[in-house]
Motif scaffolding. Structure first.
Motif, mmCIF file in Angstrom:
data_model
loop_
_atom_site.group_PDB
_atom_site.id
_atom_site.type_symbol
_atom_site.label_atom_id
_atom_site.label_comp_id
_atom_site.label_asym_id
_atom_site.label_seq_id
_atom_site.Cartn_x
_atom_site.Cartn_y
_atom_site.Cartn_z
ATOM 1 N N ALA A 189 18.628 70.760 1.794
ATOM 2 C CA ALA A 189 17.277 71.113 2.236
ATOM 3 C C ALA A 189 16.357 71.374 1.052
ATOM 4 O O ALA A 189 15.238 70.854 0.979
ATOM 5 C CB ALA A 189 17.336 72.345 3.142
ATOM 6 N N GLU A 190 16.830 72.171 0.112
ATOM 7 C CA GLU A 190 15.994 72.532 -1.032
ATOM 8 C C GLU A 190 15.623 71.308 -1.850
ATOM 9 O O GLU A 190 14.468 71.159 -2.289
ATOM 10 C CB GLU A 190 16.719 73.552 -1.905
ATOM 11 C CG GLU A 190 15.851 74.099 -3.033
ATOM 12 C CD GLU A 190 16.496 75.269 -3.731
ATOM 13 O OE1 GLU A 190 15.770 76.199 -4.109
ATOM 14 O OE2 GLU A 190 17.734 75.256 -3.902
ATOM 15 N N LYS A 191 16.561 70.413 -2.043
ATOM 16 C CA LYS A 191 16.299 69.193 -2.818
ATOM 17 C C LYS A 191 15.199 68.364 -2.153
ATOM 18 O O LYS A 191 14.259 67.906 -2.820
ATOM 19 C CB LYS A 191 17.588 68.390 -2.953
ATOM 20 C CG LYS A 191 17.416 67.096 -3.740
ATOM 21 C CD LYS A 191 18.744 66.354 -3.844
ATOM 22 C CE LYS A 191 18.574 65.034 -4.612
ATOM 23 N NZ LYS A 191 19.872 64.299 -4.702
ATOM 24 N N SER A 192 15.321 68.153 -0.837
ATOM 25 C CA SER A 192 14.335 67.343 -0.120
ATOM 26 C C SER A 192 12.974 68.014 -0.080
ATOM 27 O O SER A 192 11.930 67.372 -0.247
ATOM 28 C CB SER A 192 14.819 67.071 1.312
ATOM 29 O OG SER A 192 15.961 66.262 1.314
ATOM 30 N N LEU A 193 12.955 69.324 0.132
ATOM 31 C CA LEU A 193 11.693 70.048 0.241
ATOM 32 C C LEU A 193 10.944 70.090 -1.088
ATOM 33 O O LEU A 193 9.715 69.942 -1.132
ATOM 34 C CB LEU A 193 11.945 71.464 0.754
ATOM 35 C CG LEU A 193 12.411 71.556 2.212
ATOM 36 C CD1 LEU A 193 12.918 72.956 2.531
ATOM 37 C CD2 LEU A 193 11.280 71.171 3.169
ATOM 38 N N LYS A 194 11.678 70.279 -2.186
ATOM 39 C CA LYS A 194 11.018 70.290 -3.496
ATOM 40 C C LYS A 194 10.482 68.906 -3.830
ATOM 41 O O LYS A 194 9.401 68.778 -4.425
ATOM 42 C CB LYS A 194 11.994 70.777 -4.565
ATOM 43 C CG LYS A 194 12.233 72.278 -4.516
ATOM 44 C CD LYS A 194 13.110 72.754 -5.661
ATOM 45 C CE LYS A 194 13.228 74.269 -5.682
ATOM 46 N NZ LYS A 194 14.085 74.750 -6.795
ATOM 47 N N HIS A 195 11.222 67.878 -3.436
ATOM 48 C CA HIS A 195 10.726 66.509 -3.641
ATOM 49 C C HIS A 195 9.433 66.298 -2.855
ATOM 50 O O HIS A 195 8.472 65.698 -3.357
ATOM 51 C CB HIS A 195 11.782 65.500 -3.199
ATOM 52 C CG HIS A 195 11.305 64.075 -3.218
ATOM 53 N ND1 HIS A 195 11.027 63.401 -4.384
ATOM 54 C CD2 HIS A 195 11.029 63.208 -2.199
ATOM 55 C CE1 HIS A 195 10.617 62.170 -4.099
ATOM 56 N NE2 HIS A 195 10.599 62.036 -2.785
ATOM 57 N N ALA A 196 9.398 66.804 -1.613
ATOM 58 C CA ALA A 196 8.193 66.674 -0.796
ATOM 59 C C ALA A 196 7.030 67.432 -1.425
ATOM 60 O O ALA A 196 5.895 66.954 -1.445
ATOM 61 C CB ALA A 196 8.462 67.195 0.614
ATOM 62 N N LEU A 197 7.316 68.608 -1.961
ATOM 63 C CA LEU A 197 6.269 69.439 -2.549
ATOM 64 C C LEU A 197 5.648 68.784 -3.772
ATOM 65 O O LEU A 197 4.466 68.974 -4.070
ATOM 66 C CB LEU A 197 6.854 70.803 -2.932
ATOM 67 C CG LEU A 197 5.896 71.985 -3.016
ATOM 68 C CD1 LEU A 197 5.230 72.226 -1.669
ATOM 69 C CD2 LEU A 197 6.643 73.225 -3.469
ATOM 70 N N GLU A 198 6.439 68.003 -4.476
ATOM 71 C CA GLU A 198 5.969 67.345 -5.681
ATOM 72 C C GLU A 198 5.344 65.976 -5.413
ATOM 73 O O GLU A 198 4.851 65.326 -6.334
ATOM 74 C CB GLU A 198 7.136 67.170 -6.660
ATOM 75 C CG GLU A 198 7.671 68.511 -7.196
ATOM 76 C CD GLU A 198 9.039 68.375 -7.829
ATOM 77 O OE1 GLU A 198 9.563 67.244 -7.867
ATOM 78 O OE2 GLU A 198 9.590 69.404 -8.263
ATOM 79 N N SER A 199 5.373 65.532 -4.142
ATOM 80 C CA SER A 199 4.800 64.227 -3.813
ATOM 81 C C SER A 199 3.301 64.243 -4.023
ATOM 82 O O SER A 199 2.655 65.292 -4.028
ATOM 83 C CB SER A 199 5.121 63.851 -2.366
ATOM 84 O OG SER A 199 4.430 64.704 -1.478
ATOM 85 N N ASN A 200 2.726 63.064 -4.169
ATOM 86 C CA ASN A 200 1.307 62.957 -4.514
ATOM 87 C C ASN A 200 0.398 63.652 -3.510
ATOM 88 O O ASN A 200 -0.496 64.408 -3.871
ATOM 89 C CB ASN A 200 0.916 61.479 -4.633
ATOM 90 C CG ASN A 200 1.494 60.841 -5.877
ATOM 91 O OD1 ASN A 200 1.799 61.532 -6.845
ATOM 92 N ND2 ASN A 200 1.652 59.530 -5.848
ATOM 93 N N ALA A 201 0.640 63.390 -2.211
ATOM 94 C CA ALA A 201 -0.253 63.928 -1.181
ATOM 95 C C ALA A 201 -0.265 65.445 -1.186
ATOM 96 O O ALA A 201 -1.314 66.077 -1.087
ATOM 97 C CB ALA A 201 0.146 63.411 0.199
ATOM 98 N N LEU A 202 0.923 66.057 -1.319
ATOM 99 C CA LEU A 202 0.999 67.511 -1.238
ATOM 100 C C LEU A 202 0.632 68.180 -2.553
ATOM 101 O O LEU A 202 0.021 69.250 -2.574
ATOM 102 C CB LEU A 202 2.401 67.938 -0.805
ATOM 103 C CG LEU A 202 2.828 67.466 0.593
ATOM 104 C CD1 LEU A 202 4.139 68.126 0.984
ATOM 105 C CD2 LEU A 202 1.777 67.781 1.629
ATOM 106 N N SER A 203 0.981 67.563 -3.680
ATOM 107 C CA SER A 203 0.680 68.181 -4.964
ATOM 108 C C SER A 203 -0.822 68.202 -5.232
ATOM 109 O O SER A 203 -1.316 69.074 -5.937
ATOM 110 C CB SER A 203 1.405 67.440 -6.096
ATOM 111 O OG SER A 203 0.951 66.094 -6.193
ATOM 112 N N ARG A 204 -1.553 67.235 -4.654
ATOM 113 C CA ARG A 204 -3.010 67.216 -4.835
ATOM 114 C C ARG A 204 -3.730 68.047 -3.770
ATOM 115 O O ARG A 204 -4.947 68.068 -3.719
ATOM 116 C CB ARG A 204 -3.520 65.764 -4.774
ATOM 117 C CG ARG A 204 -3.082 64.918 -5.946
ATOM 118 C CD ARG A 204 -3.982 63.698 -6.081
ATOM 119 N NE ARG A 204 -3.972 62.877 -4.882
ATOM 120 C CZ ARG A 204 -3.162 61.847 -4.690
ATOM 121 N NH1 ARG A 204 -2.261 61.519 -5.606
ATOM 122 N NH2 ARG A 204 -3.233 61.138 -3.577
ATOM 123 N N GLY A 205 -2.951 68.709 -2.913
ATOM 124 C CA GLY A 205 -3.550 69.592 -1.916
ATOM 125 C C GLY A 205 -4.296 68.866 -0.819
ATOM 126 O O GLY A 205 -5.229 69.395 -0.228
#
Length: 419
Positions: free
Chosen positions: A321-337
């Motif tokens: 879970a943590e691996k997938s969620l951190k990957h999602a958090l670092e994705s372009n859409a989410l990292s740019r808010g």
């Protein structure tokens, strides 16, 4: 016996009951007084705590039918608002029932079957429905869209009276019924939502619009998913999968079905089936054409990393879970808010992982960021996710950071209720 009496009979104070369910004490007070009713996400825990089945709990939370003399008496002033809302709701449902009935009627003569449909009118309905979906997606208060959807339902009824069994109007009706169901679902009226999705599925099946039909079934299954009736949802989704196979292979319908099946398999604690469904959903990336309608079908796979993480949280596989969620958090859409709602959900899931590990620092870091995001954006969705997180915080003991976070979430909930 009402909720308060049952709670007391089971030995729960308001404070202790709130801690068990994962809500604030003031929320339990409002439940006791009948000012609000518990959302579906809380009901399984409530049923367990009160030693009731879900049907028994629903009956407990449903006010008894008033005596005729009470119904005909002059109501107190503070009832006018709720009566007006209930009247709007009944009219909304009436319009859907009438439209559904008109579609089921067979024309009286052969002339009614031949060339009576106004093709331009059907096209206008599709364009207006598409516009309404866009308004709905952008609206901060989803209920604000109800009046214009109700007007569209009234116009659809008039068109159906003139057009008999015209297939393209069936498709427009299936589309509009799904939007009506979404409004009910957002308003926590799950029985109304299920009724709307049933009408949507029936209308779409008559039009032989397989993708629209499958999406209606998926939304119907979501009602059961939200109430953790995973076995029932699995049955509905299997039918949706079979219907989607007959649809347009260039659309993402079958992949959306798979993504929701993954959530159900996670709820049933079936890791293998969950991962298989997630892999099928991921194949949406192989599609080379626009994959959704922009209205009733919006699945494009962009959220699959965060959804995979959320499914692993359900399954208790915290490392995955943590691996997938951190990957999602670092994705372009989410990292740019670009999406407060999506980023907030991922942050709450990471805080949940921390809570399950009893890692107070991780809880405070991610939970605190989610809280700041909820305040900044005014997102009720993030606030609700934070409220659900409160139920997991108690395992972290009396760590100061977690206690402060829990208190601040309570303050946020109270502020949103006053708005």
């Amino acid at each position: 016996m009402g909720l308060a009496e049952r709670r007391k009979a089971m030995g729960y104070s308001q404070e202790r009951f709130a801690a068990v369910i994962g809500v604030d004490r003031t929320t339990v007070g409002r439940w006791d007084r009948g000012e609000t009713t518990p959302e579906a996400v809380h009901r399984p825990k409530m049923a367990d705590a009160l030693q009731l089945g879900l049907a028994e709990l629903d009956a407990l939370l449903t006010p008894p039918q008033a005596h005729f003399s009470e119904l005909t008496a002059s109501p107190p002033c503070d009832r006018h608002g709720s009566e007006e809302i209930d009247m709007i709701r009944r009219e909304f449902l009436r319009l859907m029932v009438v439209a559904g009935s008109l579609m089921a009627l067979t024309p009286d003569d052969a002339d009614a079957i031949a060339e009576i449909a106004d093709r331009g009118s059907a096209s206008d309905f599709r364009l207006m429905n598409c516009h309404l979906w866009q308004v709905y997606q952008l609206a901060r208060s989803k209920s604000s869209v109800t009046a214009v959807v109700q007007d569209q339902l009234g116009a659809l009824n008039e068109a159906l009276k003139e057009s008999g069994r015209e297939g393209s109007l069936y498709e427009a009706a299936g589309d509009l019924f799904q939007l009506s169901g979404e409004l009910s679902f957002d308003g926590n009226r799950y029985t109304d939502a299920a009724a709307s999705y049933t009408l949507a599925a029936n209308a779409s099946s008559r039009a032989r619009a397989f993708d629209l039909w499958a999406c209606a079934l998926v939304r119907h299954a979501y009602v059961d998913v939200y109430e953790r009736r995973y076995s029932e949802a699995a049955e509905t989704l299997e039918v949706a999968r079979r219907v989607a196979k007959r649809g347009d292979s260039a659309l993402s319908t079958r992949h959306w079905v798979a993504s929701v099946q993954a959530e159900v398999h996670a709820g049933l604690q079936d890791l293998g089936a969950c991962e298989k469904a997630l892999d099928e959903a991921q194949r949406v990336a192989d599609l080379t054409t626009p994959v959704h309608s922009g209205g009733w079908l919006r699945f494009d796979g962009s959220r699959l990393a965060e959804e995979r993480g959320a499914r692993y949280v359900q399954l208790g596989r915290l490392d995955l879970a943590e691996k997938s969620l951190k990957h999602a958090l670092e994705s372009n859409a989410l990292s740019r808010g670009q999406s407060f709602r999506r980023r907030g959900a991922v942050l709450v899931d990471l805080a949940t992982v921390g809570a399950k590990r009893r890692d107070a620092e991780q809880v405070a870091t991610y939970g605190g960021e989610a809280l700041r995001l909820a305040r900044k954006s005014g997102s009720g969705y993030i606030a609700r996710r934070l409220q659900a997180l409160q139920g997991d915080l108690k395992v972290c003991g009396r760590d100061r950071r977690v206690v402060e976070l829990n208190s601040e979430i309570g303050v946020l909930q109270e502020a949103l209720r006053k708005e």
